[in-house]
Design a protein around this motif. Structure first.
Motif, PDB file in Angstrom:
ATOM      1  N   GLU A 120      17.738  -6.704   7.622  1.00 21.58           N
ATOM      2  CA  GLU A 120      18.580  -7.128   8.745  1.00 21.58           C
ATOM      3  C   GLU A 120      18.533  -6.122   9.891  1.00 21.58           C
ATOM      4  N   ALA A 121      18.347  -4.849   9.546  1.00 22.61           N
ATOM      5  CA  ALA A 121      18.298  -3.801  10.570  1.00 22.61           C
ATOM      6  C   ALA A 121      16.893  -3.609  11.136  1.00 22.61           C
ATOM      7  N   PHE A 122      15.946  -4.376  10.606  1.00 27.35           N
ATOM      8  CA  PHE A 122      14.547  -4.237  11.019  1.00 27.35           C
ATOM      9  C   PHE A 122      14.390  -4.712  12.467  1.00 27.35           C
ATOM     10  N   GLN A 123      13.929  -3.821  13.331  1.00 23.64           N
ATOM     11  CA  GLN A 123      13.766  -4.133  14.746  1.00 23.64           C
ATOM     12  C   GLN A 123      12.304  -4.176  15.166  1.00 23.64           C
ATOM     13  N   GLN A 124      11.502  -3.302  14.614  1.00 26.66           N
ATOM     14  CA  GLN A 124      10.105  -3.235  15.002  1.00 26.66           C
ATOM     15  C   GLN A 124       9.300  -2.623  13.853  1.00 26.66           C
ATOM     16  N   SER A 125       7.993  -2.619  14.015  1.00 25.42           N
ATOM     17  CA  SER A 125       7.137  -2.084  12.961  1.00 25.42           C
ATOM     18  C   SER A 125       7.484  -0.628  12.676  1.00 25.42           C
ATOM     19  N   GLU A 126       7.499  -0.268  11.407  1.00 28.22           N
ATOM     20  CA  GLU A 126       7.789   1.101  11.014  1.00 28.22           C
ATOM     21  C   GLU A 126       7.194   1.365   9.636  1.00 28.22           C
ATOM     22  N   THR A 127       7.009   2.628   9.303  1.00 27.67           N
ATOM     23  CA  THR A 127       6.512   3.019   7.988  1.00 27.67           C
ATOM     24  C   THR A 127       7.668   3.534   7.155  1.00 27.67           C
ATOM     25  N   ARG A 128       7.810   2.975   5.947  1.00 25.46           N
ATOM     26  CA  ARG A 128       8.889   3.361   5.045  1.00 25.46           C
ATOM     27  C   ARG A 128       8.323   3.624   3.659  1.00 25.46           C
ATOM     28  N   ASN A 129       9.008   4.467   2.887  1.00 27.68           N
ATOM     29  CA  ASN A 129       8.650   4.636   1.485  1.00 27.68           C
ATOM     30  C   ASN A 129       9.242   3.482   0.682  1.00 27.68           C
ATOM     31  N   VAL A 130       8.414   2.851  -0.118  1.00 27.38           N
ATOM     32  CA  VAL A 130       8.831   1.683  -0.895  1.00 27.38           C
ATOM     33  C   VAL A 130       8.457   1.896  -2.358  1.00 27.38           C
ATOM     34  N   GLU A 131       9.410   1.654  -3.240  1.00 26.36           N
ATOM     35  CA  GLU A 131       9.152   1.678  -4.679  1.00 26.36           C
ATOM     36  C   GLU A 131       8.656   0.297  -5.082  1.00 26.36           C
ATOM     37  N   LEU A 132       7.383   0.201  -5.463  1.00 22.93           N
ATOM     38  CA  LEU A 132       6.748  -1.073  -5.768  1.00 22.93           C
ATOM     39  C   LEU A 132       6.593  -1.253  -7.275  1.00 22.93           C
ATOM     40  N   SER A 133       6.979  -2.430  -7.765  1.00 22.60           N
ATOM     41  CA  SER A 133       6.829  -2.770  -9.181  1.00 22.60           C
ATOM     42  C   SER A 133       6.086  -4.087  -9.282  1.00 22.60           C
ATOM     43  N   ALA A 134       5.101  -4.126 -10.169  1.00 19.82           N
ATOM     44  CA  ALA A 134       4.273  -5.323 -10.349  1.00 19.82           C
ATOM     45  C   ALA A 134       4.621  -5.986 -11.687  1.00 19.82           C
ATOM     46  N   PHE A 135       5.018  -7.253 -11.631  1.00 27.03           N
ATOM     47  CA  PHE A 135       5.408  -8.000 -12.831  1.00 27.03           C
ATOM     48  C   PHE A 135       4.299  -8.985 -13.186  1.00 27.03           C
ATOM     49  N   ALA A 136       3.701  -8.773 -14.342  1.00 31.64           N
ATOM     50  CA  ALA A 136       2.464  -9.465 -14.676  1.00 31.64           C
ATOM     51  C   ALA A 136       2.672 -10.917 -15.070  1.00 31.64           C
ATOM     52  N   HIS A 137       1.874 -11.763 -14.464  1.00 34.45           N
ATOM     53  CA  HIS A 137       1.735 -13.141 -14.941  1.00 34.45           C
ATOM     54  C   HIS A 137       0.683 -13.184 -16.043  1.00 34.45           C
ATOM     55  N   GLN A 138      -0.347 -12.344 -15.888  1.00 34.10           N
ATOM     56  CA  GLN A 138      -1.406 -12.251 -16.899  1.00 34.10           C
ATOM     57  C   GLN A 138      -2.035 -10.864 -16.824  1.00 34.10           C
ATOM     58  N   VAL A 139      -2.330 -10.298 -17.995  1.00 30.88           N
ATOM     59  CA  VAL A 139      -3.047  -9.024 -18.073  1.00 30.88           C
ATOM     60  C   VAL A 139      -4.246  -9.201 -19.000  1.00 30.88           C
ATOM     61  N   ARG A 140      -5.420  -8.837 -18.498  1.00 29.50           N
ATOM     62  CA  ARG A 140      -6.638  -8.810 -19.318  1.00 29.50           C
ATOM     63  C   ARG A 140      -7.094  -7.363 -19.411  1.00 29.50           C
ATOM     64  N   CYS A 141      -7.367  -6.906 -20.617  1.00 26.36           N
ATOM     65  CA  CYS A 141      -7.709  -5.497 -20.836  1.00 26.36           C
ATOM     66  C   CYS A 141      -9.140  -5.366 -21.353  1.00 26.36           C
ATOM     67  N   PHE A 142      -9.816  -4.336 -20.870  1.00 25.11           N
ATOM     68  CA  PHE A 142     -11.211  -4.072 -21.247  1.00 25.11           C
ATOM     69  C   PHE A 142     -11.336  -2.603 -21.628  1.00 25.11           C
ATOM     70  N   ALA A 143     -12.066  -2.339 -22.691  1.00 21.55           N
ATOM     71  CA  ALA A 143     -12.180  -0.962 -23.194  1.00 21.55           C
ATOM     72  C   ALA A 143     -12.959  -0.074 -22.243  1.00 21.55           C
ATOM     73  N   THR A 144     -13.937  -0.660 -21.534  1.00 25.84           N
ATOM     74  CA  THR A 144     -14.800   0.119 -20.646  1.00 25.84           C
ATOM     75  C   THR A 144     -15.046  -0.647 -19.350  1.00 25.84           C
ATOM     76  N   GLU A 145     -15.540   0.077 -18.347  1.00 23.87           N
ATOM     77  CA  GLU A 145     -15.903  -0.560 -17.082  1.00 23.87           C
ATOM     78  C   GLU A 145     -17.075  -1.514 -17.282  1.00 23.87           C
ATOM     79  N   GLU A 146     -17.979  -1.165 -18.193  1.00 22.74           N
ATOM     80  CA  GLU A 146     -19.125  -2.043 -18.466  1.00 22.74           C
ATOM     81  C   GLU A 146     -18.651  -3.388 -19.022  1.00 22.74           C
ATOM     82  N   GLU A 147     -17.680  -3.355 -19.928  1.00 22.93           N
ATOM     83  CA  GLU A 147     -17.138  -4.599 -20.472  1.00 22.93           C
ATOM     84  C   GLU A 147     -16.463  -5.416 -19.382  1.00 22.93           C
ATOM     85  N   PHE A 148     -15.718  -4.746 -18.495  1.00 17.58           N
ATOM     86  CA  PHE A 148     -15.096  -5.437 -17.370  1.00 17.58           C
ATOM     87  C   PHE A 148     -16.154  -6.122 -16.500  1.00 17.58           C
TER      88      PHE A 148
END
Length: 245
Positions: A120-148
């Motif tokens: 609500e106080a946002f008036q114009q573009s600015e840089t802020r520190n944001v704590e970001l959390s990612a909530f997975a819909h799907q996770v696929r795991c690979f043992a190595t980069e080659e497998e990926f």
């Protein structure tokens, strides 16, 4: 999806209302220009936010996790609905290179926030520190980069450290923005946490990718391939939330 990803068992409207009642009764209250904000943080960092207007009606509920990764984000736009009311969707640019140009980051993306008093106080573009959390819909795991690499679509191969901000792309059919990302990166930490209310276990993964690291939270049934191991590669489709810090 965020609720399920950190162990909250919400399978019906009645269960949702029980959580909402708990937040309003016991959460920390903050007075704002639109009414009141209620925030309830649980022992492992799980957070539920409820926003109540001056008529004592809850108009927004947001799930977040306080163990997310803090990054500088250039904020350049906030979303509103047809009535001009804030939706909580916030457009940002990761780690801006130019102090006076918040759109100069590594990539643009969209995240969901319950910090309406900040927007609500946002008036114009600015840089802020944001704590970001990612909530997975799907996770696929690979043992190595080659497998990926072997599992990549040969027509659209992605790097083992890459991020696609799916949410900034409208399509002609849905024309809907969403705070979603496709994240590929190296797992640098993997822990099992337990939700104190439901006693359900879920994964907390730190995934190093282009532009920095994300903390990913995933219900056990969201890991559809492989097993999270430190040093392995994770490919994650996730819903992204943020808290201004």
């Amino acid at each position: 999806m965020p609720a399920h990803s950190m162990g909250f068992a919400i399978e019906s409207e009645d269960q949702f209302m029980e959580y909402l009642d708990l937040v309003v009764r016991t959460g920390e209250q903050t007075d704002t220009s639109f009414g009141r904000k209620f925030s309830l943080v649980f022992s492992n960092g799980e957070e539920i936010i409820a926003l109540m207007d001056e008529d004592h009606e809850v108009f927004h509920v947001n799930f977040h996790h306080r163990k997310g990764m803090v990054s500088p984000v250039g904020i350049y736009e906030v979303d509103t609905n047809e009535e001009g009311e804030l939706t909580g969707l916030t457009f940002g640019s990761m780690r801006p290179e130019e102090e006076t140009n918040p759109e100069s980051g590594v990539y643009p993306f969209v995240f969901q926030t319950g910090d309406m008093e900040v927007l609500e106080a946002f008036q114009q573009s600015e840089t802020r520190n944001v704590e970001l959390s990612a909530f997975a819909h799907q996770v696929r795991c690979f043992a190595t980069e080659e497998e990926f690499d072997q599992k990549q679509d040969p027509e659209v191969p992605l790097s083992a450290e890459s991020l696609v901000p799916l949410g900034i792309f409208n399509d002609e059919v849905n024309d809907v923005l969403a705070p979603t990302i496709l994240l590929n990166g190296v797992i640098t930490d993997a822990q099992l946490l337990k939700n104190e209310l439901s006693q359900a276990e879920y994964w907390q993964l730190t995934v190093q990718t282009v532009g920095g690291a994300y903390v990913v939270f995933a219900a056990l049934d969201r890991v559809t391939e492989g097993e999270p191991v430190v040093g392995g590669i994770a490919s994650v489709e996730a819903w992204l939330t943020g808290r201004f810090v």
